[in-house]
Design a protein around this motif. Structure first.
Motif, PDB file in Angstrom:
ATOM      1  N   ASP A  68       1.524  12.510  -3.149  1.00 31.71           N
ATOM      2  CA  ASP A  68       0.573  11.418  -2.898  1.00 31.71           C
ATOM      3  C   ASP A  68      -0.560  11.568  -3.910  1.00 31.71           C
ATOM      4  O   ASP A  68      -1.395  12.460  -3.806  1.00 31.71           O
ATOM      5  CB  ASP A  68       0.069  11.535  -1.456  1.00 31.71           C
ATOM      6  CG  ASP A  68      -0.814  10.367  -1.043  1.00 31.71           C
ATOM      7  OD1 ASP A  68      -1.460   9.767  -1.920  1.00 31.71           O
ATOM      8  OD2 ASP A  68      -0.884  10.087   0.168  1.00 31.71           O
ATOM      9  N   ASN A  86      -7.227  14.328   0.172  1.00 30.85           N
ATOM     10  CA  ASN A  86      -8.000  13.802   1.293  1.00 30.85           C
ATOM     11  C   ASN A  86      -7.578  14.651   2.478  1.00 30.85           C
ATOM     12  O   ASN A  86      -6.361  14.691   2.748  1.00 30.85           O
ATOM     13  CB  ASN A  86      -7.606  12.321   1.514  1.00 30.85           C
ATOM     14  CG  ASN A  86      -8.320  11.691   2.686  1.00 30.85           C
ATOM     15  OD1 ASN A  86      -9.184  12.291   3.288  1.00 30.85           O
ATOM     16  ND2 ASN A  86      -7.934  10.462   3.015  1.00 30.85           N
ATOM     17  N   TYR A 135     -14.289  12.697  -1.090  1.00 35.15           N
ATOM     18  CA  TYR A 135     -14.425  13.341   0.213  1.00 35.15           C
ATOM     19  C   TYR A 135     -14.962  14.760   0.064  1.00 35.15           C
ATOM     20  O   TYR A 135     -14.629  15.458  -0.900  1.00 35.15           O
ATOM     21  CB  TYR A 135     -13.060  13.446   0.907  1.00 35.15           C
ATOM     22  CG  TYR A 135     -12.342  12.132   1.024  1.00 35.15           C
ATOM     23  CD1 TYR A 135     -12.757  11.165   1.935  1.00 35.15           C
ATOM     24  CD2 TYR A 135     -11.254  11.834   0.201  1.00 35.15           C
ATOM     25  CE1 TYR A 135     -12.100   9.948   2.037  1.00 35.15           C
ATOM     26  CE2 TYR A 135     -10.591  10.624   0.295  1.00 35.15           C
ATOM     27  CZ  TYR A 135     -11.020   9.686   1.209  1.00 35.15           C
ATOM     28  OH  TYR A 135     -10.367   8.482   1.298  1.00 35.15           O
ATOM     29  N   ILE A 195      -0.726  16.297  -1.364  1.00 30.38           N
ATOM     30  CA  ILE A 195      -1.735  15.254  -1.591  1.00 30.38           C
ATOM     31  C   ILE A 195      -2.730  15.798  -2.620  1.00 30.38           C
ATOM     32  O   ILE A 195      -3.494  16.726  -2.331  1.00 30.38           O
ATOM     33  CB  ILE A 195      -2.457  14.883  -0.278  1.00 30.38           C
ATOM     34  CG1 ILE A 195      -1.428  14.447   0.779  1.00 30.38           C
ATOM     35  CG2 ILE A 195      -3.498  13.787  -0.531  1.00 30.38           C
ATOM     36  CD1 ILE A 195      -2.024  14.187   2.165  1.00 30.38           C
ATOM     37  N   ARG A 204      -3.392  -4.548  -0.334  1.00 34.24           N
ATOM     38  CA  ARG A 204      -2.234  -3.817   0.160  1.00 34.24           C
ATOM     39  C   ARG A 204      -1.126  -3.764  -0.891  1.00 34.24           C
ATOM     40  O   ARG A 204      -0.009  -4.248  -0.675  1.00 34.24           O
ATOM     41  CB  ARG A 204      -1.702  -4.394   1.495  1.00 34.24           C
ATOM     42  CG  ARG A 204      -2.743  -4.644   2.571  1.00 34.24           C
ATOM     43  CD  ARG A 204      -3.602  -3.419   2.894  1.00 34.24           C
ATOM     44  NE  ARG A 204      -2.862  -2.269   3.369  1.00 34.24           N
ATOM     45  CZ  ARG A 204      -2.974  -1.056   2.809  1.00 34.24           C
ATOM     46  NH1 ARG A 204      -3.803  -0.841   1.780  1.00 34.24           N
ATOM     47  NH2 ARG A 204      -2.297  -0.053   3.285  1.00 34.24           N
ATOM     48  N   SER A 260      -5.442   0.731  -4.247  1.00 37.25           N
ATOM     49  CA  SER A 260      -6.496   0.806  -3.229  1.00 37.25           C
ATOM     50  C   SER A 260      -7.754   1.571  -3.637  1.00 37.25           C
ATOM     51  O   SER A 260      -8.823   1.289  -3.126  1.00 37.25           O
ATOM     52  CB  SER A 260      -5.954   1.458  -1.951  1.00 37.25           C
ATOM     53  OG  SER A 260      -5.058   0.591  -1.311  1.00 37.25           O
ATOM     54  N   LYS A 261      -7.618   2.560  -4.511  1.00 42.23           N
ATOM     55  CA  LYS A 261      -8.775   3.444  -4.725  1.00 42.23           C
ATOM     56  C   LYS A 261      -9.397   3.196  -6.103  1.00 42.23           C
ATOM     57  O   LYS A 261     -10.374   2.477  -6.204  1.00 42.23           O
ATOM     58  CB  LYS A 261      -8.353   4.900  -4.524  1.00 42.23           C
ATOM     59  CG  LYS A 261      -7.683   5.153  -3.174  1.00 42.23           C
ATOM     60  CD  LYS A 261      -8.578   4.916  -1.970  1.00 42.23           C
ATOM     61  CE  LYS A 261      -7.795   5.066  -0.672  1.00 42.23           C
ATOM     62  NZ  LYS A 261      -8.609   4.939   0.520  1.00 42.23           N
ATOM     63  N   ILE A 302      -2.728   9.019  -4.981  1.00 43.73           N
ATOM     64  CA  ILE A 302      -3.530   7.797  -4.943  1.00 43.73           C
ATOM     65  C   ILE A 302      -4.926   7.989  -5.573  1.00 43.73           C
ATOM     66  O   ILE A 302      -5.549   7.037  -6.013  1.00 43.73           O
ATOM     67  CB  ILE A 302      -3.615   7.254  -3.486  1.00 43.73           C
ATOM     68  CG1 ILE A 302      -4.370   5.924  -3.364  1.00 43.73           C
ATOM     69  CG2 ILE A 302      -4.243   8.237  -2.532  1.00 43.73           C
ATOM     70  CD1 ILE A 302      -3.514   4.733  -3.373  1.00 43.73           C
ATOM     71  N   TYR A 303      -5.391   9.248  -5.628  1.00 47.25           N
ATOM     72  CA  TYR A 303      -6.724   9.512  -6.212  1.00 47.25           C
ATOM     73  C   TYR A 303      -6.633  10.099  -7.630  1.00 47.25           C
ATOM     74  O   TYR A 303      -7.597  10.700  -8.109  1.00 47.25           O
ATOM     75  CB  TYR A 303      -7.507  10.478  -5.316  1.00 47.25           C
ATOM     76  CG  TYR A 303      -7.728   9.927  -3.926  1.00 47.25           C
ATOM     77  CD1 TYR A 303      -8.686   8.940  -3.686  1.00 47.25           C
ATOM     78  CD2 TYR A 303      -6.955  10.364  -2.847  1.00 47.25           C
ATOM     79  CE1 TYR A 303      -8.865   8.409  -2.420  1.00 47.25           C
ATOM     80  CE2 TYR A 303      -7.134   9.837  -1.574  1.00 47.25           C
ATOM     81  CZ  TYR A 303      -8.085   8.863  -1.375  1.00 47.25           C
ATOM     82  OH  TYR A 303      -8.268   8.334  -0.123  1.00 47.25           O
ATOM     83  N   GLY A 344       0.835  -1.195   0.000  1.00 48.08           N
ATOM     84  CA  GLY A 344       0.000   0.000   0.000  1.00 48.08           C
ATOM     85  C   GLY A 344       0.877   1.255   0.000  1.00 48.08           C
ATOM     86  O   GLY A 344       2.088   1.190   0.275  1.00 48.08           O
ATOM     87  N   VAL A 345       0.238   2.380  -0.304  1.00 53.70           N
ATOM     88  CA  VAL A 345       0.945   3.666  -0.201  1.00 53.70           C
ATOM     89  C   VAL A 345       1.397   3.869   1.244  1.00 53.70           C
ATOM     90  O   VAL A 345       2.435   4.459   1.510  1.00 53.70           O
ATOM     91  CB  VAL A 345       0.018   4.816  -0.668  1.00 53.70           C
ATOM     92  CG1 VAL A 345       0.599   6.173  -0.321  1.00 53.70           C
ATOM     93  CG2 VAL A 345      -0.228   4.718  -2.169  1.00 53.70           C
ATOM     94  N   SER A 346       0.633   3.339   2.187  1.00 56.27           N
ATOM     95  CA  SER A 346       0.975   3.523   3.601  1.00 56.27           C
ATOM     96  C   SER A 346       2.408   3.067   3.887  1.00 56.27           C
ATOM     97  O   SER A 346       3.162   3.768   4.553  1.00 56.27           O
ATOM     98  CB  SER A 346       0.013   2.739   4.498  1.00 56.27           C
ATOM     99  OG  SER A 346      -1.306   3.130   4.243  1.00 56.27           O
TER     100      SER A 346
HETATM  101  C1  LIG Z   1      -4.136  10.456   0.747  1.00 57.17           C
HETATM  102  C2  LIG Z   1      -3.997   9.005   1.057  1.00 57.17           C
HETATM  103  N1  LIG Z   1      -2.790   8.443   0.991  1.00 57.17           N
HETATM  104  C3  LIG Z   1      -2.621   7.134   1.269  1.00 57.17           C
HETATM  105  C4  LIG Z   1      -3.669   6.328   1.651  1.00 57.17           C
HETATM  106  C5  LIG Z   1      -3.420   4.883   1.985  1.00 57.17           C
HETATM  107  O1  LIG Z   1      -3.381   4.126   0.828  1.00 57.17           O
HETATM  108  P1  LIG Z   1      -3.031   2.572   0.821  1.00 57.17           P
HETATM  109  O2  LIG Z   1      -4.303   1.808   0.955  1.00 57.17           O
HETATM  110  O3  LIG Z   1      -2.412   2.370  -0.546  1.00 57.17           O
HETATM  111  O4  LIG Z   1      -2.074   2.318   1.921  1.00 57.17           O
HETATM  112  C6  LIG Z   1      -4.954   6.874   1.720  1.00 57.17           C
HETATM  113  C7  LIG Z   1      -6.098   6.049   2.163  1.00 57.17           C
HETATM  114  O5  LIG Z   1      -7.176   6.480   2.414  1.00 57.17           O
HETATM  115  C8  LIG Z   1      -5.117   8.250   1.422  1.00 57.17           C
HETATM  116  O6  LIG Z   1      -6.320   8.831   1.508  1.00 57.17           O
END
Ligand SMILES: Cc1ncc(COP(=O)(O)O)c(C=O)c1O
Length: 406
Positions: free
Chosen positions: A214, A186, A338, A182, A255, A246-247, A216-217, A110-112
Motif C-alpha cells: 500500500d 498510516n 500522521y 503500508i 474515489r 486520494s492523497k 498511497i503516500y 479508491g485503494v479501498s
Molecule cells: C494506508 C491507506 N490505504 C488506503 C487508504 C484509502 O485510500 P482511498 O481513498 O484510495 O480508498 C487510506 C486512506 O486514508 C490509507 O491511509
C-alpha cells in the motif's frame, strides 16, 4: 387491533455476526465531535486524512480533465479494468518506479476497493494475512468480512516503527497467504528502509506469500531518499502495489485508485484471472474521473512539491510540540501526514481521546482503534491543519495532560 399490536412490537434486524470485528475508529469518534459542533463548539479536527478538509485544493488541471471527460460523453460505464489512457499512465508510472514483470494493471474506486477485491480474490475462510500492528483498519475490516484471520505482526516503535522482522517471520504459518506492507505508513508516518523491504520480500519469496504494498503516500516523503517500491526490489515475488488520487493528488472524493500486479507470470496467472472476474462483476470504477489519472501522473507536479513543503513545516511543528510535552513521546514522522505519539498515563487511550475532545475540543483518534500493541497507549494525529490550528491543538493537549490525575 391485531395489526396495531404487531406494529408496536419492533423486530430488530440484526447485523451479521461477522461485523463484530469491524471497527473504524476514525469515523466512530467523529460522532461525538459532531454532537459538540452542533452545540456550537469549535472542534479542532486532527482526526481525518482528507486534505480537502484543510487548505489543500484539487489541482485545476485535474478538474479540467474530468469536466472535459464528462462533456465528451464519458459518462457511461467504463471498461471493468479501467480506461486505456489511465492504465497506460499507471503502467508507465510503475515502470518509472522500477517495477518490472507487470502482469496486470486495473483502476478501482479508491485503494479501498482495490484492497477489498484483491483480498477477496485471494483468501479462503480460515486462512490468514499478515497485517501490521498498529494498522490501517481497512485490512482487518475486509478480512473479517471474508472469514479470514488477521495475523498481526509488530511494528517496532523503538526502531522508528520499522516492521519487526523476527516477529513477522515467527507469525508465518501454513495458512498464511500474504503480507500487507503500508509504506509510508498510516498511522505511524514511518518510511521503511530498503534493507527492511528486501528482508520482507525475502520472507515472502521463501514462504510463497503475496505482498500487498500500500503505497498511497509514496509522493509524500518529508525527509531523505525518494520512496522505494518493494515490488521493484523483488520482480519475481507476486506483489500488488496500490496507489491512487486520494492523497498526493488531492482528490479523495473522486474515489479513484489502482493496483499493479507484478511477479512471475505463470505464478500470478490464476490469481489475476480471479481479480478480473471480480472487477467484471462490479461493472466498473467511476468513469470520467479516470481521465484525471494521466494528467496527474504525467502533468505538472508543482502542487505535490507545495503539499510536501506545507507538510514538512507542519510535521516540524508537531515534533517540536510533542517533544516538549510531558507524558508524550513520539517517533518523528518521515512520510504521509500522521504522527502516532505514545501516552504515559493511567487509564486508556480511548478515555484520553474522549475526555480531550470534551475538555479541549481537540479531535484525535485513539491508538487502540489501530490495533496497537497490548499494554501500550497511543493516539493518532493528522497534521494536515495549518500551523496556527495545530499550535492551538497542541497547547490544548499539553494543558489537558497537565490536569490528568497521575
Ligand atoms: C494506508 C491507506 N490505504 C488506503 C487508504 C484509502 O485510500 P482511498 O481513498 O484510495 O480508498 C487510506 C486512506 O486514508 C490509507 O491511509
Amino acid at each position: 387491533m391485531a395489526l396495531a399490536h404487531e406494529a408496536s412490537r419492533v423486530r430488530e434486524i440484526l447485523a451479521a455476526a461477522r461485523l463484530e470485528h469491524v471497527r473504524y475508529a476514525i469515523r466512530d469518534i467523529a460522532v461525538l465531535a459532531e454532537q459538540l459542533a452542533r452545540e456550537g463548539k469549535e472542534v479542532l479536527p486532527l482526526n481525518i486524512g482528507d486534505p480537502l478538509k484543510f487548505d489543500f485544493r484539487t489541482p485545476p488541471h485535474l478538474i479540467e480533465a474530468v469536466v472535459k471527460a464528462m462533456r465528451d460523453g464519458k459518462d457511461g460505464y467504463a471498461p471493468s479494468g479501467g480506461v486505456d489512457e489511465a492504465l497506460e499512465a499507471v503502467r508507465a508510472e510503475a515502470e518509472r518506479k522500477g517495477i518490472r514483470n507487470i502482469q496486470s494493471v486495473f483502476v478501482t474506486q479508491g485503494v479501498s476497493e482495490a484492497v477489498d477485491l484483491c483480498l477477496t480474490a485471494l483468501v479462503n475462510p480460515g486462512e490468514n494475512i499478515l497485517t501490521p500492528c498498529p494498522e490501517y483498519p481497512l485490512y482487518s475490516a475486509v478480512l473479517a468480512k471474508l472469514g479470514a484471520e488477521p495475523n498481526a505482526y509488530a511494528l517496532d516503535e523503538a526502531s522508528g516503527w520499522e516492521p519487526d522482522l523476527d516477529d513477522l517471520a515467527r507469525k508465518i504459518n501454513s495458512r498464511t497467504r500474504a503480507v500487507v506492507v503500508i509504506n509510508p505508513n498510516n498511522p505511524t508516518g514511518a518510511v521503511y528502509s530498503r534493507k527492511t523491504l528486501e528482508a520482507i520480500a525475502g520472507l515472502a519469496r521463501r514462504h510463497g506469500l503475496v505482498i500487498f504494498a500500500d503505497e498511497i503516500y509514496d509522493k509524500l516523503i518529508l525527509d531523505g531518499e525518494p520512496h522505494v517500491s518493494i515490488a521493484a526490489l523483488a520482480p519475481d515475488v507476486p506483489t500488488v502495489t496500490f496507489n491512487g488520487l486520494s492523497k498526493a493528488y488531492l482528490a479523495p472524493g473522486w474515489r479513484v485508485g489502482w493496483a499493479v500486479v507484478s511477479g512471475d507470470a505463470a505464478a500470478v496467472k490464476p490469481y489475476v484471472e480471479g481479480i478480473h472476474k471480480l472487477l467484471r462483476s462490479r461493472l466498473s470504477a467511476n468513469h470520467p474521473e479516470q481521465y484525471a489519472v494521466r494528467p496527474a501522473l504525467e502533468g505538472p507536479q508543482d502542487h505535490v512539491s507545495e503539499v510536501v513543503r506545507k507538510l514538512r513545516s507542519r510535521r516540524d511543528l508537531t515534533v517540536k510540540y510533542l517533544n516538549r510535552t510531558p507524558r508524550l513521546s513520539s517517533v518523528a514522522p518521515r512520510g504521509a501526514f500522521y504522527a502516532f505519539p505514545r501516552l504515559d498515563i493511567s487509564g486508556t487511550d480511548e478515555e484520553f481521546v474522549r475526555r480531550l475532545l470534551i475538555a479541549k475540543h481537540v479531535l484525535v483518534v485513539h491508538g487502540s482503534g489501530f490495533g496497537q500493541a497490548p499494554g501500550t497507549r497511543h493516539f493518532r494525529i493528522v497534521f494536515l491543519p495549518d500551523e496556527a490550528t495545530l499550535a492551538r491543538a497542541y497547547n490544548g493537549i499539553a494543558e489537558f495532560l497537565k490536569g490528568w490525575e497521575q
